[in-house]
Design a protein around this motif. Structure first.
Motif, PDB file in Angstrom:
ATOM      1  N   PRO A  70      36.405  78.907  97.366  1.00 14.43           N
ATOM      2  CA  PRO A  70      38.560  78.696  97.461  1.00 14.43           C
ATOM      3  C   PRO A  70      37.498  79.933  99.127  1.00 14.43           C
ATOM      4  O   PRO A  70      37.302  80.082  99.053  1.00 14.43           O
ATOM      5  CB  PRO A  70      38.722  78.876  96.664  1.00 14.43           C
ATOM      6  CG  PRO A  70      38.254  80.946  95.963  1.00 14.43           C
ATOM      7  CD  PRO A  70      36.735  80.189  96.178  1.00 14.43           C
ATOM      8  N   VAL A  71      38.634  79.166  99.848  1.00 13.36           N
ATOM      9  CA  VAL A  71      39.153  79.808 101.311  1.00 13.36           C
ATOM     10  C   VAL A  71      40.465  79.573 101.660  1.00 13.36           C
ATOM     11  O   VAL A  71      41.063  79.301 101.087  1.00 13.36           O
ATOM     12  CB  VAL A  71      37.918  79.262 102.965  1.00 13.36           C
ATOM     13  CG1 VAL A  71      36.761  78.583 102.484  1.00 13.36           C
ATOM     14  CG2 VAL A  71      39.173  77.712 102.589  1.00 13.36           C
ATOM     15  N   GLU A  72      41.251  80.497 102.181  1.00  8.11           N
ATOM     16  CA  GLU A  72      42.792  80.901 102.835  1.00  8.11           C
ATOM     17  C   GLU A  72      42.260  79.448 104.060  1.00  8.11           C
ATOM     18  O   GLU A  72      42.237  79.818 105.339  1.00  8.11           O
ATOM     19  CB  GLU A  72      42.430  81.671 103.511  1.00  8.11           C
ATOM     20  CG  GLU A  72      42.789  83.050 102.277  1.00  8.11           C
ATOM     21  CD  GLU A  72      44.351  82.077 100.755  1.00  8.11           C
ATOM     22  OE1 GLU A  72      45.044  82.173 101.529  1.00  8.11           O
ATOM     23  OE2 GLU A  72      44.025  82.942  99.931  1.00  8.11           O
ATOM     24  N   ARG A  73      43.597  79.189 104.072  1.00  4.05           N
ATOM     25  CA  ARG A  73      43.563  77.862 105.031  1.00  4.05           C
ATOM     26  C   ARG A  73      44.177  78.998 106.565  1.00  4.05           C
ATOM     27  O   ARG A  73      43.749  78.035 107.190  1.00  4.05           O
ATOM     28  CB  ARG A  73      44.528  77.225 105.021  1.00  4.05           C
ATOM     29  CG  ARG A  73      44.433  75.832 104.046  1.00  4.05           C
ATOM     30  CD  ARG A  73      45.421  74.604 103.709  1.00  4.05           C
ATOM     31  NE  ARG A  73      46.436  75.163 102.707  1.00  4.05           N
ATOM     32  CZ  ARG A  73      47.400  74.472 102.984  1.00  4.05           C
ATOM     33  NH1 ARG A  73      48.090  73.708 103.265  1.00  4.05           N
ATOM     34  NH2 ARG A  73      48.782  75.091 102.409  1.00  4.05           N
ATOM     35  N   VAL A  74      44.934  79.924 106.299  1.00  7.40           N
ATOM     36  CA  VAL A  74      45.085  80.459 107.438  1.00  7.40           C
ATOM     37  C   VAL A  74      43.490  81.209 108.090  1.00  7.40           C
ATOM     38  O   VAL A  74      44.319  81.013 109.133  1.00  7.40           O
ATOM     39  CB  VAL A  74      46.115  81.454 107.279  1.00  7.40           C
ATOM     40  CG1 VAL A  74      48.008  81.129 107.435  1.00  7.40           C
ATOM     41  CG2 VAL A  74      45.684  82.250 106.733  1.00  7.40           C
ATOM     42  N   GLU A  75      42.938  81.873 107.177  1.00  6.83           N
ATOM     43  CA  GLU A  75      42.029  82.380 107.748  1.00  6.83           C
ATOM     44  C   GLU A  75      40.906  81.585 108.474  1.00  6.83           C
ATOM     45  O   GLU A  75      40.336  81.645 109.807  1.00  6.83           O
ATOM     46  CB  GLU A  75      40.887  82.901 107.040  1.00  6.83           C
ATOM     47  CG  GLU A  75      41.194  83.812 106.355  1.00  6.83           C
ATOM     48  CD  GLU A  75      40.823  84.312 105.416  1.00  6.83           C
ATOM     49  OE1 GLU A  75      38.893  83.802 105.315  1.00  6.83           O
ATOM     50  OE2 GLU A  75      40.633  85.836 104.773  1.00  6.83           O
ATOM     51  N   VAL A  76      41.088  79.861 108.121  1.00  4.54           N
ATOM     52  CA  VAL A  76      40.216  78.447 108.916  1.00  4.54           C
ATOM     53  C   VAL A  76      41.388  78.277 110.087  1.00  4.54           C
ATOM     54  O   VAL A  76      39.997  77.990 111.087  1.00  4.54           O
ATOM     55  CB  VAL A  76      39.828  78.573 107.907  1.00  4.54           C
ATOM     56  CG1 VAL A  76      39.526  76.616 108.464  1.00  4.54           C
ATOM     57  CG2 VAL A  76      39.494  77.860 106.492  1.00  4.54           C
ATOM     58  N   LEU A  77      41.923  78.488 110.194  1.00  2.00           N
ATOM     59  CA  LEU A  77      43.308  78.495 111.147  1.00  2.00           C
ATOM     60  C   LEU A  77      42.980  79.113 112.531  1.00  2.00           C
ATOM     61  O   LEU A  77      42.439  79.137 113.076  1.00  2.00           O
ATOM     62  CB  LEU A  77      44.421  78.281 110.774  1.00  2.00           C
ATOM     63  CG  LEU A  77      45.460  78.068 111.571  1.00  2.00           C
ATOM     64  CD1 LEU A  77      45.121  76.698 112.750  1.00  2.00           C
ATOM     65  CD2 LEU A  77      46.969  77.772 111.427  1.00  2.00           C
ATOM     66  N   HIS A  78      42.886  80.116 111.875  1.00  2.00           N
ATOM     67  CA  HIS A  78      42.785  81.326 112.928  1.00  2.00           C
ATOM     68  C   HIS A  78      41.156  81.827 113.221  1.00  2.00           C
ATOM     69  O   HIS A  78      41.477  82.140 114.882  1.00  2.00           O
ATOM     70  CB  HIS A  78      42.950  83.244 112.451  1.00  2.00           C
ATOM     71  CG  HIS A  78      42.853  84.212 113.295  1.00  2.00           C
ATOM     72  ND1 HIS A  78      41.556  84.592 113.753  1.00  2.00           N
ATOM     73  CD2 HIS A  78      44.179  85.133 113.638  1.00  2.00           C
ATOM     74  CE1 HIS A  78      41.697  85.851 114.256  1.00  2.00           C
ATOM     75  NE2 HIS A  78      42.746  85.815 114.508  1.00  2.00           N
ATOM     76  N   ALA A  79      40.673  81.023 112.697  1.00  2.00           N
ATOM     77  CA  ALA A  79      38.316  81.092 113.243  1.00  2.00           C
ATOM     78  C   ALA A  79      38.713  79.923 114.557  1.00  2.00           C
ATOM     79  O   ALA A  79      38.209  79.811 115.429  1.00  2.00           O
ATOM     80  CB  ALA A  79      37.615  81.036 112.069  1.00  2.00           C
ATOM     81  N   VAL A  80      39.292  79.070 114.244  1.00  2.00           N
ATOM     82  CA  VAL A  80      39.423  77.775 114.710  1.00  2.00           C
ATOM     83  C   VAL A  80      40.253  78.329 116.047  1.00  2.00           C
ATOM     84  O   VAL A  80      39.774  77.519 117.537  1.00  2.00           O
ATOM     85  CB  VAL A  80      39.813  76.305 114.303  1.00  2.00           C
ATOM     86  CG1 VAL A  80      40.060  75.390 114.965  1.00  2.00           C
ATOM     87  CG2 VAL A  80      38.938  76.215 113.071  1.00  2.00           C
ATOM     88  N   LEU A  81      41.632  78.704 116.068  1.00  2.00           N
ATOM     89  CA  LEU A  81      41.585  78.731 117.419  1.00  2.00           C
ATOM     90  C   LEU A  81      41.102  79.795 118.186  1.00  2.00           C
ATOM     91  O   LEU A  81      41.910  79.866 119.460  1.00  2.00           O
ATOM     92  CB  LEU A  81      43.821  80.049 117.246  1.00  2.00           C
ATOM     93  CG  LEU A  81      44.344  78.603 116.488  1.00  2.00           C
ATOM     94  CD1 LEU A  81      45.758  78.904 116.036  1.00  2.00           C
ATOM     95  CD2 LEU A  81      44.651  77.502 117.230  1.00  2.00           C
TER      96      LEU A  81
END
Ligand code: BTN
Length: 284
Positions: free
Chosen positions: A177-188
């Protein structure tokens, strides 16, 4: 995910505003409405679910609640250079590519022009849309959709014709599993890093180095919703035909360079790439 969680998770990024919606038609459409109301540069729209998510060439983009990332970043005063939308699309794909590699160690690659793939399977798509006020480019809306959990790729809601390319999601590729907000942070964070470098050689080099199918045989065809661009031959003449060739890299304007079987280099400005297995091409 909710407004407070997002604001807390993204607090260290220089975003000017964040709007979260449990459900929206499309984050690109909401961002367009916000642009008309005067949204600032680097304003972000995030939705848990999209009921009318849009992909390239009029296709639908499936975003069920709780499983995917769907967001749009408003970019004001983007540099107006030829091919600005191509570059901004690349900014989105390069950011997703960098985040999935850098943060999660996943072997992400860019499937030119607007997809991110992992081992040939699509994990994300980018839709950059320009908003003009007369002849002035008011804003570009950079919409990004990322398949995060397995439910985001159960696209049986789409008709078969729209389920055309093999898909995957971050969690399946990672095996956890991954946290969606973590993915979002990394992309931004990647987006913010690359944005000032948009027209630099280093940007073009990073984009080229991340291309999927580099050196491999592919087919480029105009695709549905095709609207004017087409592969150009070495004399710069457009052609409506399908091109088959080995991906040789990128032209300075971001067009895809293909080496055909006769050794000629052709460039594709707009199009649709489908990987064509080598033995099939050789037999053809
Ligand atoms: C594509 O692969 O064709 C591009 C898909 C882009 C989907 C994203 S999800 C967030 C934003 N809102 C939309 O309606 N589309 C983009």
């Amino acid at each position: 995910m909710d407004q407070r969680t997002l604001e807390a998770a993204l607090f260290d990024l220089p975003l000017n505003a964040i709007r979260y919606f449990p459900s929206l038609d499309s984050t690109n459409d909401e961002a367009a409405r916000w642009v008309a109301q005067g949204a600032a540069d680097l304003a972000l729209v995030v939705a848990d679910e999209q009921t009318a998510g849009r992909g390239r060439a009029g296709r639908r983009w499936y975003t069920p609640a709780g499983a995917a990332l769907a967001f749009s970043l408003i970019l004001r005063t983007p540099q107006v250079v030829p091919g600005v939308l191509t570059r901004l699309t690349a900014l989105g794909t390069l950011a997703v590519h960098g985040a999935l590699r850098g943060r999660y160690g996943l072997p992400a690659q860019i499937k030119w022009p607007n997809d991110v793939v992992i081992q040939g399977r699509k994990v994300a798509g980018v839709l950059a849309e320009a908003h003009w006020l007369g002849d002035r480019l008011e804003a570009v809306i950079l919409g990004i959709g990322i398949n995060v959990a397995p439910d985001s790729v159960s696209d049986t809601a789409l008709p078969p014709a729209e389920r055309r390319f093999p898909v995957t999601c971050v969690e399946s590729a990672l095996g956890g599993p991954v946290e969606r907000v973590e993915v979002l942070h990394a992309v931004l964070a990647e987006l913010i890093h690359w944005r000032p470098r948009l027209v630099s050689l280093i940007f073009l080099q990073a984009w080229e180095a991340s291309l999927a199918f580099l050196g491999e045989w592919v087919r480029v065809s105009p695709g549905e919703g095709f609207n004017g661009g087409s592969p150009l031959n070495s004399l710069g003449r457009p052609s409506q035909r399908v091109w088959e060739g080995q991906i040789a890299g990128l032209a300075p304007d971001g067009a895809l360079r293909l080496r055909t079987r006769s050794g000629e280099i052709v460039t594709a400005q707009v199009g649709e790439i489908r990987l064509h297995p080598l033995d099939e091409v050789v037999k053809a």
